[in-house]
Enzyme design. Structure first.
Site, PDB file in Angstrom:
ATOM      1  N   LYS A   1       4.586   0.478  10.284  1.00  0.00           N
ATOM      2  CA  LYS A   1       4.594   1.705   9.489  1.00  0.00           C
ATOM      3  C   LYS A   1       4.121   2.884  10.317  1.00  0.00           C
ATOM      4  O   LYS A   1       4.611   3.992  10.171  1.00  0.00           O
ATOM      5  CB  LYS A   1       3.660   1.544   8.284  1.00  0.00           C
TER       6      LYS A   1
ATOM      7  N   ARG B   1       5.943 -12.527   9.248  1.00  0.00           N
ATOM      8  CA  ARG B   1       6.668 -11.303   8.937  1.00  0.00           C
ATOM      9  C   ARG B   1       7.972 -11.252   9.726  1.00  0.00           C
ATOM     10  O   ARG B   1       8.148 -11.919  10.730  1.00  0.00           O
ATOM     11  CB  ARG B   1       5.802 -10.096   9.269  1.00  0.00           C
TER      12      ARG B   1
ATOM     13  N   GLU C   1       0.866  -1.163   0.000  1.00  0.00           N
ATOM     14  CA  GLU C   1       0.000   0.000   0.000  1.00  0.00           C
ATOM     15  C   GLU C   1       0.911   1.224   0.000  1.00  0.00           C
ATOM     16  O   GLU C   1       1.829   1.315   0.819  1.00  0.00           O
ATOM     17  CB  GLU C   1      -0.888   0.037   1.250  1.00  0.00           C
TER      18      GLU C   1
END
Length: 561
Positions: free
Chosen positions: A275, A265, A38
């Site tokens: 983020k 992850r 994104e």
RNA sequence: UGUCCGAUGGUGUAAUGGUAGCACUGCAGAUUUUGAUUCUGCCUGUCCAGGUUCGAGCCCUGGUCGGACAACCA
């Protein structure tokens, strides 16, 4: 060959799935992956893992890998991020197939599929307030209840949806929901939202749309449109998989069907990876931008002096699995040292200088010494380094009253100046504050490197130095880990920023570099002997070189001290 | 009192019913004109309890522990 011919390379679980699919000729034997960021932030080292995985898999199996921007939320997204993401992927050494893709390219198709679902009675418009909808959804351990609008006539939903699209309603006024199962134990199946109203200019589609699809009503479809076979994502989407499959069930025709596969992850010790938190560090100026060399962003590592190879090797070494993991930063540091050791030319720099006067050396003489650019690599060539009577050495390479195990300079002690002579300390001068100002030495002319007496054994080690008259002034930025805690965001009671390392950046302004470095340019990587690997920063000007320390050399002395 | 996922040295990751291996870290030592590199050696591991089997880290059952899920985020 190091291994028997029939010994198989061990596969990670995703490779196993792909090979299984290949043997059954699933999807006509195609392998097509995608990396779907994104564009709402800069890529970090966790993304690098995913990038290396997806593009690497495509490479390994002669498949394809798309870059697709998952840009369904114009409130958070921006072209700045699109650009930086493409730059970072290229820098890492990967190329996406067939131009960058965008979920927003598929808005029309997604819209038409939504209409189809409404017509099939599988979706409806809900116009309750957000709080009510959320309340009706229940909690994971208790089922939800149906919306009063769940069975509204198809024609009505169709009409409302069209008017939603036409901009007749305000942001948040109503939503399109898929009709699945409000009592599902999986929250994501309780009539999830497909479309919301957002009067918000999109960075690519402008004001064409005021309704935007949710992730779950865009991702699987986008995969399908692009012909993706293996849709690799992180573990938190595992619980979305039934919905991913449900969405696909509504549109798939024929044999081809993408499959979602989840992996764990990356977590790195002594850093944060979310983020949101990285954005906070940038916005509130705890660091100097996304590419601050202390940031775990790809651009941060790039500026710090990491190489793409070292990051790719790191990604290979950490492996791929489904269990939660925390990788020790030392593995990353090992990877960058390993590569830089091979490619970085060596040079001498004194970052905390103290002057040494070689009293028996002729005052105005300059000798051009020829030093190897990399003593471990003959092909790296040589360079000229001037030697003079006055030189600088590292302040901590001298001790007034050194302990036995200190093998550097001290009164009556000998050391070898790298590539030059053996010198012996005869005295030193302190200033009024008790700080050593000058050190007086004599040199042994027979011990010139490469000369007849060069092999003379002494107790002292070899130390680096720079000619005082010929030194280049520089600013050196010493970076350390950004956090002092191994798991800064793992404390419930404390904000991660409480663990910020106050010494994560030390700027040294009085550094002396050897003359040969005068032609370096931003991005150049050098090993300053005995200090570490350094990288020329873009802040450098004609008058002042700025150098970042990428990583120090391993230091077994520093540990035993 | 839900659903899904996971559990192998300090950290990662292999072993796909048949000798628990590799890397990082750490610790020793050799070499060294970088206390680096290189080389050698060492330490440390299958969550627990049952079961299946000649044989289980792997299969089964039950526990324990950890993670994810209740944005009109992705």
């Amino acid at each position: 060959m190091d291994f028997p011919e029939n010994e198989k390379k061990s596969l990670n679980f995703i490779e196993s799935i792909i090979e299984e699919d290949l043997t059954t000729n699933k999807n006509q034997g195609r392998v097509h992956l995608r990396f779907p960021p994104e564009p709402n932030g800069y890529l970090h080292i966790g993304h690098a893992k995913s990038i290396c995985l997806n593009f690497g898999l495509a490479n390994e199996y002669n498949g394809l890998c798309n870059l697709r921007f998952d840009d369904t939320n114009p409130e958070k997204e921006d072209v700045e991020y699109v650009d930086s993401i493409m730059e970072d992927i290229r820098w890492l050494g990967f190329q996406w197939d067939d131009g960058p893709k965008y979920a927003s390219d598929y808005f029309q198709q997604l819209y038409e599929w939504a209409i189809q679902l409404i017509k099939e009675g599988k979706a409806y418009i809900d116009e309750q307030p957000q709080e009510l909808i959320s309340e009706q959804r229940g909690v994971p351990t208790r089922p939800g209840i149906n919306s009063p609008y769940r069975n509204r006539p198809i024609e009505e939903s169709l009409d409302l949806f069209t008017r939603m699209k036409n901009g007749e309603f305000e942001t948040g006024a109503m939503i399109l929901r898929s009709k699945i199962d409000m009592s599902s134990p999986n929250m994501h199946m309780r009539d999830p939202i497909m479309y919301r109203i957002l009067h918000q200019t999109h960075h690519r589609t402008g004001d064409d749309w005021c309704i935007y699809p949710m992730y779950d009503w865009a991702h699987g479809q986008s995969d399908y449109i692009e012909g993706i076979t293996h849709s690799v994502c992180t573990l938190e989407f595992e619980i979305h998989r039934p919905l991913y499959d449900w969405a696909l069930d509504q549109i798939v025709e024929g044999d081809y069907r993408p499959r979602q596969i989840e992996f764990a992850r990356l977590n790195l010790s002594y850093t944060v990876m979310s983020k949101r938190k990285l954005l906070q560090l940038v916005k509130d100026n705890y660091v100097n931008g996304w590419d601050d060399p202390r940031m775990p962003t790809i651009s941060g590592f790039r500026r710090r002096g990491y190489t793409p190879e070292s990051i790719r090797n790191f990604a290979d070494r950490i492996g791929v699995a489904k269990r939660d993991n925390v990788i020790d930063v030392s593995l990353l540091e090992f990877s960058v040292r390993e590569h830089l050791n091979q490619v970085a030319p060596r040079a001498m720099a004194v970052i905390d200088p103290v002057k040494v006067i070689i009293t028996n050396y002729p005052e105005n003489d300059v000798e051009d010494l020829e030093l190897a650019n990399n003593p471990n690599d003959e092909n790296a060539g040589t360079r000229k380094v001037p030697f003079t009577r006055d030189i600088y050495i590292e302040r901590d390479d001298f001790m007034e009253d050194p302990p036995k195990k200190f093998f550097r300079l001290g009164p009556d002690r000998e050391v070898r100046l790298i590539g030059a002579y053996i010198i012996k300390c005869d005295g030193f001068k302190k200033n009024d504050n008790g700080i050593v100002e000058e050190i007086y030495c004599t040199y042994d002319p027979d011990t010139k490197s490469g000369g007849s007496g060069a092999k003379r054994k002494i107790k002292g080690k070899a130390i680096h130095w720079v000619s005082a008259e010929n030194a280049i002034d520089a600013e050196v930025r010493l970076y350390d880990r950004l956090f002092i805690d191994e798991n800064p965001d793992g404390h419930k009671e404390k904000d991660f920023k409480e663990f910020l390392n106050p010494d994560s950046l030390k700027v040294l302004n009085n550094c002396k570099l050897e003359q040969s470095l005068k032609s370096v340019v931003a991005g150049d990587k050098i090993q300053f002997q005995r200090l570490g690997y350094f990288c020329v920063d873009k802040d450098s000007t004609e008058n002042m070189l700025v150098v970042n320390r990428t990583v120090p050399l391993r230091d077994s002395w520093g540990k035993t001290k």
